[in-house]
Each structure stands twice: as structure tokens, then as C-alpha cells.
Design a protein around this motif. Structure first.
Motif, PDB file in Angstrom:
ATOM      1  N   ASP A 178     -47.276   0.795  69.644  1.00 43.37           N
ATOM      2  CA  ASP A 178     -46.918   1.376  70.611  1.00 43.37           C
ATOM      3  C   ASP A 178     -46.123   0.710  70.870  1.00 43.37           C
ATOM      4  OD1 ASP A 178     -47.744   3.413  69.887  1.00 43.37           O
ATOM      5  OD2 ASP A 178     -49.812   3.024  71.174  1.00 43.37           O
ATOM      6  N   ALA A 179     -46.181  -0.574  71.368  1.00 42.41           N
ATOM      7  CA  ALA A 179     -44.267  -1.483  71.526  1.00 42.41           C
ATOM      8  C   ALA A 179     -44.946  -2.588  71.077  1.00 42.41           C
ATOM      9  CB  ALA A 179     -45.699  -1.829  73.980  1.00 42.41           C
ATOM     10  N   TYR A 180     -43.499  -2.968  71.430  1.00 46.71           N
ATOM     11  CA  TYR A 180     -43.201  -4.816  70.869  1.00 46.71           C
ATOM     12  C   TYR A 180     -43.873  -5.840  71.865  1.00 46.71           C
ATOM     13  CZ  TYR A 180     -40.762  -2.739  67.264  1.00 46.71           C
ATOM     14  OH  TYR A 180     -40.203  -2.392  65.638  1.00 46.71           O
ATOM     15  N   GLY A 181     -43.946  -5.966  72.896  1.00 46.72           N
ATOM     16  CA  GLY A 181     -43.989  -6.140  74.138  1.00 46.72           C
ATOM     17  C   GLY A 181     -44.741  -6.528  75.403  1.00 46.72           C
ATOM     18  N   ALA A 182     -45.140  -6.632  75.821  1.00 46.57           N
ATOM     19  CA  ALA A 182     -45.891  -6.966  77.375  1.00 46.57           C
ATOM     20  C   ALA A 182     -45.427  -7.697  78.280  1.00 46.57           C
ATOM     21  CB  ALA A 182     -47.191  -6.422  77.130  1.00 46.57           C
ATOM     22  N   ILE A 183     -45.358  -6.963  79.669  1.00 44.87           N
ATOM     23  CA  ILE A 183     -44.972  -7.987  80.896  1.00 44.87           C
ATOM     24  C   ILE A 183     -46.190  -7.814  81.527  1.00 44.87           C
ATOM     25  CG2 ILE A 183     -43.477  -8.745  82.967  1.00 44.87           C
ATOM     26  CD1 ILE A 183     -41.334  -7.554  81.703  1.00 44.87           C
ATOM     27  N   VAL A 184     -46.878  -8.385  81.521  1.00 46.07           N
ATOM     28  CA  VAL A 184     -48.494  -8.751  82.611  1.00 46.07           C
ATOM     29  C   VAL A 184     -48.231  -9.062  83.744  1.00 46.07           C
ATOM     30  CG1 VAL A 184     -50.795  -8.857  82.776  1.00 46.07           C
ATOM     31  CG2 VAL A 184     -49.979  -8.452  80.416  1.00 46.07           C
ATOM     32  N   THR A 185     -48.203  -8.581  84.522  1.00 43.51           N
ATOM     33  CA  THR A 185     -48.390  -8.972  86.310  1.00 43.51           C
ATOM     34  C   THR A 185     -49.164  -9.886  86.584  1.00 43.51           C
ATOM     35  OG1 THR A 185     -47.692  -7.054  87.700  1.00 43.51           O
ATOM     36  CG2 THR A 185     -45.750  -7.040  86.593  1.00 43.51           C
ATOM     37  N   THR A 186     -49.315 -10.782  86.991  1.00 43.22           N
ATOM     38  CA  THR A 186     -50.519 -11.765  88.018  1.00 43.22           C
ATOM     39  C   THR A 186     -50.303 -12.233  89.142  1.00 43.22           C
ATOM     40  OG1 THR A 186     -50.157 -13.284  87.123  1.00 43.22           O
ATOM     41  CG2 THR A 186     -51.665 -12.072  85.657  1.00 43.22           C
ATOM     42  N   PRO A 187     -51.088 -12.598  89.904  1.00 40.75           N
ATOM     43  CA  PRO A 187     -50.481 -13.290  91.108  1.00 40.75           C
ATOM     44  C   PRO A 187     -50.335 -14.420  90.721  1.00 40.75           C
ATOM     45  CG  PRO A 187     -53.282 -12.454  90.885  1.00 40.75           C
ATOM     46  CD  PRO A 187     -52.778 -11.680  89.984  1.00 40.75           C
ATOM     47  N   GLN A 188     -51.049 -14.941  90.016  1.00 36.72           N
ATOM     48  CA  GLN A 188     -50.019 -17.083  89.523  1.00 36.72           C
ATOM     49  C   GLN A 188     -48.529 -16.281  88.995  1.00 36.72           C
ATOM     50  OE1 GLN A 188     -53.097 -14.940  88.084  1.00 36.72           O
ATOM     51  NE2 GLN A 188     -54.174 -16.266  90.064  1.00 36.72           N
ATOM     52  N   GLY A 189     -48.131 -15.029  88.823  1.00 36.57           N
ATOM     53  CA  GLY A 189     -46.790 -14.778  88.558  1.00 36.57           C
ATOM     54  C   GLY A 189     -46.825 -13.822  86.632  1.00 36.57           C
TER      55      GLY A 189
END
Length: 334
Positions: free
Chosen positions: A82-93
Motif C-alpha cells: 500500500d506504500a513504498y515507505g513510512a515515517i514513524v514519529t517517536t519521542p526520540q525522533g
């Protein structure tokens, strides 16, 4: 030099140069204009909406961004194509997830974006880009850049074109031609899959599934061109080469991704056998068949159309035979 001969020579020169220019444009233009266009990616985590808005503002039209609640759903989106990539937001960045099996070229692009995602307050030089990127569905380790996979499409198309020419002019009759096309597809697919998996090591996955996909690709091109020749004669070869070689191969997205090509040509390429075959091969080899339905339907559609054209050409040939027989038959004796 007689005027008629001179005109013929000039026509040949101009025709060959035009073909050369068309081939140069067809093969170099998509590569020269390669850039993300509505490339599906995911942003997940507590700050997903803010990051998604920032991406759309900084790179308008480049990405089709979907927000998801957490990293697990983002990984599922990549595994399901469904997607080529993902950005996962976390407290560490933020962290980047990629699926290089879907497109090593896109994965490399996303890795470059990951380099600019340093945590707040950290100097860019101190951040290891590799540490912030996780390859969820990796490309074959023997073909990490996808060069071998991208090179599969052209030989398959050219060999299928040659097979159609040989079948069309060496065999007569619908049954003989259809049997030959089917046999070439099955045997050719089996050999091509062995070559790609065991010798070149550019494709994982179940051998029979990969071989079947390559057989469908060969049958769609060879069968369609054989059908075009049955209906149109020799011009059918030129028309088939135009559709599948000059258009289908450079628009297949095999070496990058359909969303990296100028639109609407990236979408058009997926309706032609080379693009559909490349997408189906990725699905069955790396993603357990995810999103395989559409490209499979395209290949089957071309196979059916080619078979119908062969039948139509055979029926036309049979109707023409009785009309031609009396003119060649000896006159009845009186």
C-alpha cells in the motif's frame, strides 16, 4: 542515380532516423524525467498529521501521504504494497521504514530524506542515516540495487517478439500457432525463472510461481503479436514492437516505480505486458502475492485478446481460400 531510386533511398534514410529518434525518446525520456509523483508513503505515530502536512507543503505533488496510528500498521502497509515507505514519529525522533523490494530506487530516495530527519538539537553530521532506516521488505541481497531485476523486462519482450515472428511465418493454422506460443511460454518461463533465481540470484520466491509469471508475460506478448500478424500481416510485427518494445518496456517502471515516471505514462505502462509483468513479479517474489490481482488480470487480458485475434485471422484465411482456389484451378475440360 534515377529519381525513383533516389526517392526510395531518401525515404529509407528518413525512416531509419525517425525510428532512431523515437527509440531514443522512448528509452531516455522516462529516465531523464524520473521523480516522485504522488508516490504512496505513510506517516505514523503521535505527530503523524503535523509531519504529513509538512511533507505536502515542502514537496507538493511528490507524495501521496496517508496517516496511520502506529508503527505496526505502517509495517503492514508496506508488506501489503500500500506504500513504498513510512515515517514513524517517536519521542526520540522520526524513523524511516522502507521496502526496497518494491523499488530500490524509491528506497534510496527515501533514505536520502531520512538523512534530513535528525532529532531536534542533534547536529546532522552526528546522525547515522542507516540507524534511522529499517528495511521492512528487503530486495534480494544479491541484487540490492535492483539492476538485475530491471534488466529482465527487455530480454523477455524482445525474445517474445522474436518468437511471435518465427511462429507467425514458420507455422500455418490456428492450432499449430497457438500450441507453439503456449509451449514457448511454458518452457521459456521455466528457463527464465531458473536463470533469474539459480544463476543470477535476482529473484526469491517459489520457483513455480515465478516461472508461471514469466510464462504469462511471454504468452501475453508472443500471443498478441502472433494475433496481430494473423489479422494485419507483416504490419502486425511493427505494431507489436511499437506497443510492447518502444512503449511498454521504458514505461514498465521495472527499474524504478510507475510513480517515478512522467504521468500519465507511468499508469499507461501498467496496462501493458512489460509493466504488468514487472509488478506481478515483485508481488509474487517478495510480497507473498500482495496486490497481484490487477497485473495478473492485465496479462490474462492480453493473452485472451491475442487468442481472439489468432482465431479471427484464421477464420479470415479460411474464407479467402475458396475465393482463391477457382482462379488457380485448371479449367474444366469440355
Amino acid at each position: 542515380m534515377p529519381s525513383t531510386t533516389a526517392k526510395r533511398v531518401a525515404g529509407v534514410i528518413v525512416g531509419v532516423v525517425v525510428v532512431q529518434l523515437v527509440m531514443l525518446v522512448a528509452f531516455s525520456w522516462p529516465a531523464a524525467r524520473s521523480a516522485p509523483r504522488d508516490l504512496p508513503i505513510v506517516v505514523a505515530g503521535p505527530q503523524a498529521s503535523a509531519v504529513a502536512q509538512r511533507i505536502e507543503q515542502e514537496r507538493p505533488g511528490a507524495f501521496d501521504v496517508t496517516t496511520l496510528p502506529d508503527e505496526r500498521s505502517a509495517r503492514e502497509a508496506l508488506a501489503d504494497r500500500d506504500a513504498y515507505g513510512a515515517i514513524v514519529t517517536t519521542p526520540q525522533g522520526p524513523r524511516m521504514l522502507v521496502a526496497s523490494a518494491a523499488s530500490p530506487a524509491v528506497a534510496q530516495l527515501l533514505r536520502q530524506i531520512a538523512q534530513n530527519m535528525a532529532p531536534a538539537g542533534a547536529p546532522a553530521a552526528s546522525v547515522d542515516p542507516a540507524a534511522s532506516v529499517d528495511d521492512v521488505v528487503a530486495a534480494d541481497p544479491d541484487d540490492p540495487r535492483g539492476a538485475g531485476f530491471g534488466a529482465l523486462a527487455l530480454p523477455l519482450v524482445m525474445s517474445s517478439l522474436a518468437a511471435a515472428v518465427i511462429v507467425s511465418f514458420a507455422l500455418r493454422g490456428i492450432a499449430s500457432q497457438a500450441t507453439a506460443v503456449a509451449g514457448i511460454a511454458v518452457l521459456g518461463g521455466a528457463c527464465a525463472a531458473w536463470l533469474a533465481q539459480d544463476w543470477l540470484s535476482v529473484l526469491p520466491g517459489a520457483y513455480l510461481t515465478v516461472a508461471g509469471t514469466m510464462a504469462l508475460a511471454i504468452a501475453s506478448v508472443a500471443g498478441m503479436i502472433t494475433g496481430l500478424v494473423a489479422v494485419l500481416g507483416r504490419p502486425g510485427v511493427a505494431l507489436g514492437a511499437l506497443m510492447f518494445l518502444l512503449l511498454g518496456n521504458p514505461l514498465s517502471g521495472a527499474s524504478s516505480a510507475p510513480e517515478m515516471l512522467p504521468q500519465p505514462w507511468g499508469e499507461v505502462g501498467q496496462w501493458l505486458p512489460p509493466g504488468a509483468a514487472a509488478t506481478l513479479l515483485r508481488s509474487v517474489a517478495f510480497f507473498d502475492g500482495a496486490k497481484a490481482g490487477a497485473p495478473l488480470g492485465v496479462l490474462l487480458g492480453w493473452i485472451v485478446l491475442g487468442a481472439l485475434l489468432m482465431v479471427l485471422g484464421g477464420l479470415r484465411g479460411r474464407r479467402a481460400e475458396p475465393a482463391a482456389t477457382p482462379s488457380g484451378a485448371p479449367a474444366p475440360a469440355h
